[in-house]
Design a protein around this motif. Sequence first.
Motif, short mmCIF file in Angstrom:
data_model
loop_
_atom_site.label_atom_id
_atom_site.label_comp_id
_atom_site.label_asym_id
_atom_site.label_seq_id
_atom_site.Cartn_x
_atom_site.Cartn_y
_atom_site.Cartn_z
N ALA A 147 45.86 62.77 -50.43
CA ALA A 147 45.54 63.52 -49.22
C ALA A 147 44.34 62.92 -48.50
O ALA A 147 44.39 62.67 -47.28
CB ALA A 147 45.28 64.99 -49.57
N HIS A 148 43.27 62.67 -49.23
CA HIS A 148 42.04 62.20 -48.59
C HIS A 148 42.18 60.78 -48.06
O HIS A 148 41.76 60.48 -46.94
CB HIS A 148 40.87 62.28 -49.58
N HIS A 179 44.33 60.64 -45.08
CA HIS A 179 43.65 61.24 -43.93
C HIS A 179 42.62 60.27 -43.34
O HIS A 179 42.51 60.14 -42.13
CB HIS A 179 42.96 62.54 -44.33
N THR A 222 44.35 67.73 -46.82
CA THR A 222 43.01 67.37 -47.26
C THR A 222 42.18 68.61 -47.58
O THR A 222 41.48 68.66 -48.60
CB THR A 222 42.32 66.53 -46.18
#
Length: 198
Positions: free
Chosen positions: A27-28, A31, A75
């Motif tokens: 996710a991070h 992103h 995120t």
Amino acid sequence: FLGNGGDRPDLRPHAKAARAALLADIAHFMHISHGRHPGIIDYAAQKIVDDAARSWLIGAIDGFSAERIFLNKLTVTAGPIRRLQGQDKVNTLVESQAKNFQMLATSDRKGCPAGAAIAFLVDWHQTRPLLDMVAYEMGLAPTPAALPSVNECAALAGKLDDGGSYRRAMAFGAHQTLEQMRGLWRLIAARHTEMLAA
């Protein structure tokens, strides 16, 4: 590696923690690379002047604005990433890859931004199902992506192909973009392996 063990109740606590950390990494890092505005497609749109690309660009820009919202939700839900040894180097590497995407999409070499944007969107059609898996494991219900299809991407590439320098530049932009995407996944996989071995 993402498809293994997502819903297995018999996973050891250590493996479960590593699984949660893997989801947070995906996710991070996604992103950081693609959840910010402007992104690859937005930058490329400033360089692509061909009328044939206009409708494709509008659809891609509008569609990916929704993808950014999705990435942001992932995120926030994932929480912070786990800090490992050499974390500062990892952060620098991910930020550097994000800049590399930008450089390809803003290249003054005619054809390179188009190749980068088209290849990115084709690859995103492969990436999105993986992000959907992440979302489901986090308890989120992802909405379908509304982006130009792979066939529409291929059709645009065909329209822009001049058989010469523009084609070569498109191929370069596409190849380099896909290499950056593969590098990002290799980094995520390496961190997951390290967490499992810790």
